[in-house]
Design a protein around this motif. Structure first.
Motif, mmCIF file in Angstrom:
data_model
loop_
_atom_site.group_PDB
_atom_site.id
_atom_site.type_symbol
_atom_site.label_atom_id
_atom_site.label_comp_id
_atom_site.label_asym_id
_atom_site.label_seq_id
_atom_site.Cartn_x
_atom_site.Cartn_y
_atom_site.Cartn_z
ATOM 1 N N THR A 30 0.807 -1.137 -0.182
ATOM 2 C CA THR A 30 -0.105 -0.101 0.170
ATOM 3 C C THR A 30 0.907 1.617 -0.284
ATOM 4 N N ASP A 31 0.185 2.594 -0.473
ATOM 5 C CA ASP A 31 1.333 3.816 -0.138
ATOM 6 C C ASP A 31 1.881 3.940 1.026
ATOM 7 N N THR A 32 0.893 3.759 2.279
ATOM 8 C CA THR A 32 1.029 4.166 3.675
ATOM 9 C C THR A 32 2.301 2.995 4.064
ATOM 10 N N ALA A 33 2.189 2.582 3.219
ATOM 11 C CA ALA A 33 3.225 1.505 3.961
ATOM 12 C C ALA A 33 4.567 1.314 2.873
ATOM 13 N N GLN A 44 6.038 4.508 4.597
ATOM 14 C CA GLN A 44 6.901 4.070 6.029
ATOM 15 C C GLN A 44 7.890 3.252 5.960
ATOM 16 N N ALA A 45 7.976 2.573 4.624
ATOM 17 C CA ALA A 45 9.468 1.761 4.244
ATOM 18 C C ALA A 45 10.697 2.691 3.588
ATOM 19 N N VAL A 46 9.789 4.261 3.441
ATOM 20 C CA VAL A 46 10.690 5.224 3.035
ATOM 21 C C VAL A 46 11.566 5.527 4.118
ATOM 22 N N ASP A 47 10.246 5.190 4.956
ATOM 23 C CA ASP A 47 10.590 6.333 6.032
ATOM 24 C C ASP A 47 11.843 5.028 7.066
ATOM 25 N N ARG A 65 16.923 1.920 -4.713
ATOM 26 C CA ARG A 65 16.410 1.529 -6.198
ATOM 27 C C ARG A 65 15.597 -0.245 -5.844
ATOM 28 N N ASP A 66 16.320 -0.786 -5.022
ATOM 29 C CA ASP A 66 15.772 -1.865 -4.277
ATOM 30 C C ASP A 66 14.147 -1.508 -4.544
ATOM 31 N N LEU A 67 14.109 -0.640 -3.164
ATOM 32 C CA LEU A 67 12.790 -0.213 -2.258
ATOM 33 C C LEU A 67 11.521 0.243 -3.381
ATOM 34 N N LEU A 68 12.813 1.544 -4.326
ATOM 35 C CA LEU A 68 11.564 1.733 -5.491
ATOM 36 C C LEU A 68 10.649 0.523 -6.639
ATOM 37 N N SER A 69 11.456 -0.940 -6.644
ATOM 38 C CA SER A 69 10.727 -2.387 -7.309
ATOM 39 C C SER A 69 9.473 -1.892 -6.667
ATOM 40 N N ALA A 70 9.123 -1.902 -6.187
ATOM 41 C CA ALA A 70 7.766 -1.948 -5.741
ATOM 42 C C ALA A 70 6.826 -1.368 -6.341
ATOM 43 N N ARG A 71 7.256 0.051 -6.825
ATOM 44 C CA ARG A 71 6.265 1.086 -7.487
ATOM 45 C C ARG A 71 6.362 0.151 -9.116
ATOM 46 N N PRO A 72 5.309 0.963 -9.430
ATOM 47 C CA PRO A 72 5.218 1.069 -11.060
ATOM 48 C C PRO A 72 6.338 1.918 -11.647
ATOM 49 N N GLU A 73 7.006 1.123 -12.563
ATOM 50 C CA GLU A 73 8.009 2.307 -13.857
ATOM 51 C C GLU A 73 7.794 3.294 -14.025
ATOM 52 N N GLY A 74 8.163 4.621 -13.494
ATOM 53 C CA GLY A 74 7.466 6.104 -14.190
ATOM 54 C C GLY A 74 7.202 6.306 -13.032
ATOM 55 N N ASP A 75 6.939 5.610 -12.221
ATOM 56 C CA ASP A 75 6.038 6.681 -10.653
ATOM 57 C C ASP A 75 6.670 7.507 -9.672
ATOM 58 N N PRO A 76 5.606 8.815 -10.184
ATOM 59 C CA PRO A 76 6.284 10.154 -10.076
ATOM 60 C C PRO A 76 6.877 9.776 -8.017
ATOM 61 N N GLU A 77 5.839 9.389 -7.470
ATOM 62 C CA GLU A 77 6.639 9.105 -5.639
ATOM 63 C C GLU A 77 8.038 9.077 -6.123
ATOM 64 N N ALA A 78 8.330 7.634 -6.604
ATOM 65 C CA ALA A 78 9.838 6.591 -6.876
ATOM 66 C C ALA A 78 10.277 7.594 -7.251
#
Length: 165
Positions: A2-5, A8-11, A31-44
């Motif tokens: 989820t976005d919240t999780a 929290q992982a970024v924190d 980059r490992d953490l960002l792999s949970a987000r879609p490619e090109g995701d603005p937040e990532a």
């Protein structure tokens, strides 16, 4: 995740995994953490830009900030991306674009003081010393218990343009 999780992982990353003595490792772990987000995701993209920025790699952070913003980054992250982009540009000598970005932004909410502080620095770098000091004073004045009227008057009397931020 989820976005919240994810947030929290970024924190947790910044609390436990970020290490400015290990730039490549820090970037790889993000980059490992960002792999949970879609490619090109603005937040990532924003988070990846922030890591580069925190490591002093502003030249690599700038295009990532731009992609995050153009990708539709919104809310507090969108405002912070613009502030951080402007700061990175200023650090690399493009204070004119930094001023343009920061002056064109809406009120940055909880980060408004930071926006004004970075704007004051960029104005100073542009040789607009009166505007820089005025911006800094106007950011400081609301935090004071007294002297607001006199300091507001002094700020208005400083040389430079009369627009306020």
């Amino acid at each position: 995740m989820t976005d919240t999780a994810w947030h929290q992982a970024v924190d947790r990353y910044y609390e436990q995994d970020f290490d400015d003595d290990d730039p490549q490792g820090s970037i790889a772990r993000m980059r490992d953490l960002l792999s949970a987000r879609p490619e090109g995701d603005p937040e990532a993209l924003f988070e990846l830009a922030g890591v580069h920025d925190a490591l002093g790699l502003e030249d690599e952070a700038i295009p990532l900030y731009r992609r995050a913003i153009s990708g539709g980054l919104e809310g507090t992250s969108g405002l912070r991306a613009s502030i951080q982009l402007a700061s990175s540009l200023r650090n690399l000598g493009d204070s004119a674009e930094a001023v343009s970005i920061l002056e064109s932004m809406p009120d940055a909410g909880i980060d408004e003081g930071a926006r004004q502080a970075f704007l004051a620095l960029a104005l100073h770098d542009e040789g607009r010393h009166g505007d820089a000091l005025r911006t800094a004073l106007l950011a400081l004045i609301p935090t004071l218990d007294g002297y607001r009227r006199s300091l507001t008057g002094y700020a208005a009397d400083l040389p430079g343009s009369v627009t306020t931020t």
